[in-house]
Scaffold this motif. Structure first.
Motif, PDB file in Angstrom:
ATOM      1  N   CYS A  86       0.833  -1.208   0.000  1.00  0.00           N
ATOM      2  CA  CYS A  86       0.000   0.000   0.000  1.00  0.00           C
ATOM      3  C   CYS A  86       0.866   1.257   0.000  1.00  0.00           C
ATOM      4  O   CYS A  86       1.404   1.653   1.030  1.00  0.00           O
ATOM      5  N   GLU A  87       0.985   1.845  -1.179  1.00  0.00           N
ATOM      6  CA  GLU A  87       1.822   3.041  -1.334  1.00  0.00           C
ATOM      7  C   GLU A  87       1.291   4.202  -0.475  1.00  0.00           C
ATOM      8  O   GLU A  87       2.053   4.935   0.150  1.00  0.00           O
ATOM      9  N   ASP A  88      -0.048   4.351  -0.433  1.00  0.00           N
ATOM     10  CA  ASP A  88      -0.640   5.442   0.349  1.00  0.00           C
ATOM     11  C   ASP A  88      -0.225   5.353   1.818  1.00  0.00           C
ATOM     12  O   ASP A  88       0.133   6.343   2.442  1.00  0.00           O
ATOM     13  N   CYS A  89      -0.300   4.135   2.356  1.00  0.00           N
ATOM     14  CA  CYS A  89       0.057   3.964   3.764  1.00  0.00           C
ATOM     15  C   CYS A  89       1.539   4.240   3.981  1.00  0.00           C
ATOM     16  O   CYS A  89       1.922   4.807   5.005  1.00  0.00           O
ATOM     17  N   ARG A  90       2.376   3.836   3.024  1.00  0.00           N
ATOM     18  CA  ARG A  90       3.820   4.094   3.184  1.00  0.00           C
ATOM     19  C   ARG A  90       4.088   5.596   3.259  1.00  0.00           C
ATOM     20  O   ARG A  90       4.850   6.060   4.085  1.00  0.00           O
ATOM     21  N   GLU A  91       3.400   6.336   2.377  1.00  0.00           N
ATOM     22  CA  GLU A  91       3.604   7.792   2.390  1.00  0.00           C
ATOM     23  C   GLU A  91       3.098   8.417   3.681  1.00  0.00           C
ATOM     24  O   GLU A  91       3.759   9.244   4.297  1.00  0.00           O
ATOM     25  N   GLN A  92       1.910   7.982   4.083  1.00  0.00           N
ATOM     26  CA  GLN A  92       1.342   8.553   5.303  1.00  0.00           C
ATOM     27  C   GLN A  92       2.169   8.180   6.533  1.00  0.00           C
ATOM     28  O   GLN A  92       2.405   9.000   7.412  1.00  0.00           O
ATOM     29  N   LEU A  93       2.673   6.961   6.536  1.00  0.00           N
ATOM     30  CA  LEU A  93       3.472   6.519   7.676  1.00  0.00           C
ATOM     31  C   LEU A  93       4.766   7.340   7.785  1.00  0.00           C
ATOM     32  O   LEU A  93       5.178   7.712   8.885  1.00  0.00           O
TER      33      LEU A  93
END
Lengths: 203, 193
Positions: A30-37
């Motif tokens: 999940c790219e979105d989660c990586r960025e948000q994390l």
């Protein structure tokens, strides 16, 4: 369980072991989660700076460096041996020299010098900062000088590239007792320091 | 002042540490050791356990520096994350959770040496931002990050559904991020003492 919802808890280390494992698996897809994390990790880490605690005992620094050196001594001789073997295998003396040169470059940084900061004041109260011993700032970065009056926010007070003795005419008049600090910042400078000062003095 | 690597960025120092350059590790410790110890001390409330957590974290950095990806994370975030994980693991292992993290009375005083000017400013800035959060969000962040409580423990302790705890943590961190990113917050760096 919606795994997207766990990003903040993961950044705060507030998940149980199996929840954390499930989230980490999700993270790899999940790219979105990586960025948000990445963003929330920075914010969570900033909470470390809000703590009030005594200074660590000096022996802690020594213990860490000693343990690190002990671990390295298990690794480096092996590497050196391999380089020697490779050096012998290569018939050309020039090639061997390159290998030796590399080892020296890796083990001895070229910046063996002292950083010094001098402050002089003119009759009008304006101050000039003289900095020696700093290498040129990395590409895309600049050195930024700060005047930090007691109990107040740091004031951006001038940019300089380093590389040779630098003379910076500080903006404004530094208050008596103010801390003068230099940090490495993005080229163009910033309004508030984002890195630890590399050198400080007092006005 | 003898700071041979003082001009290098944190990330460049990690690259040197990956090449077993001890002076780079020393410089990283000089920059973040105090914050690291402050964090471990706050979570563990024990000087010996705090030292252990910081030492383990810096040695993990030393062993795994080659795997650090600067595009993905700031070096300081990585270091403090390593420290926090160690501290939280220890506090959970020891079953000596300190849930009194909201009490500030017992906190020791800190001397204001020159070297600490930057740390002091960071502390004031983050503390000011924390004070601006709604109480429920701040409480969730503090109990989780400083208290080492998991989200399920938090839900139990506060008598709230897990979903509420999750949204308080997310809302709190997101708002804190905004507050710390706003140029205006540097005004609140002004000391309150």
């Amino acid at each position: 369980m919606d795994l997207h919802d766990l990003t903040a808890a993961y950044a705060l280390d507030a998940l149980d072991a199996d929840e954390a494992e499930a989230y980490e698996q999700h993270l790899s897809q999940c790219e979105d989660c990586r960025e948000q994390l990445a963003e929330l990790n920075d914010t969570a880490a900033s909470l470390a700076f809000a703590t009030v605690a005594p200074a660590p005992p000096p022996r802690l620094r020594a213990a860490i460096l000693e343990a690190a050196a002990a671990e390295r001594s298990n690794v480096v001789p092996f590497l050196r041996r391999r380089w020697v073997v490779r050096g012998l295998a290569v018939a050309s003396a020039a090639a061997a020299c390159v290998v030796v040169g590399l080892a020296v470059a890796l083990s001895r940084p070229s910046h063996q010098h002292f950083v010094s900061l001098g402050l002089t004041r003119g009759a009008n109260g304006k101050a000039t900062l003289t900095i020696t011993g700093l290498d040129t700032a990395p590409q895309g970065k600049t050195y930024e000088a700060w005047v930090i009056p007691k109990g107040r926010a740091p004031r951006p007070s001038g940019l300089f590239p380093g590389g040779k003795p630098a003379v910076v005419h500080l903006h404004g008049v530094p208050e008596n007792g103010a801390v003068i600090a230099v940090t490495v910042e993005q080229a163009g400078g910033v309004r508030a320091p984002t890195t630890a000062p590399i050198v400080t003095t007092r006005a | 002042m003898n700071r041979q690597l003082a001009h290098l960025s944190d990330e460049a120092l990690v690259v040197l540490a990956a090449r077993s350059e001890e002076s780079a590790l020393a410089e990283l410790y000089d920059r973040y050791g105090r914050a690291a110890y402050g964090l471990a001390y706050r979570v563990l409330r024990d000087p010996v356990l705090a030292e252990d957590a910081v030492q383990e974290a810096f040695l993990t950095l030393w062993r795994t520096a080659a795997r650090f990806v600067p595009e993905r994370s700031k070096a300081s975030t990585w270091i403090l994350t390593l420290v926090h994980r160690r501290a939280v693991d220890a506090v959970r292992r020891e079953q000596r959770r300190r849930t009194d993290s909201l009490e500030r009375a017992a906190e020791p005083s800190v001397e204001g040496a020159d070297e600490d000017a930057w740390l002091r400013l960071q502390r004031e800035r983050v503390q000011a931002a924390l004070r601006m959060l709604p109480d429920a969000q701040r409480e969730a962040l503090e109990l989780a990050y400083y208290g080492g409580l998991s989200q399920s423990e938090l839900a139990e302790r506060l008598g709230q559904p897990l979903g509420t705890i999750k949204s308080r943590m997310f809302g709190g961190l997101s708002r804190l991020r905004e507050l710390l990113g706003e140029p205006g917050t540097e005004m609140s760096w002004t000391s309150t003492t």
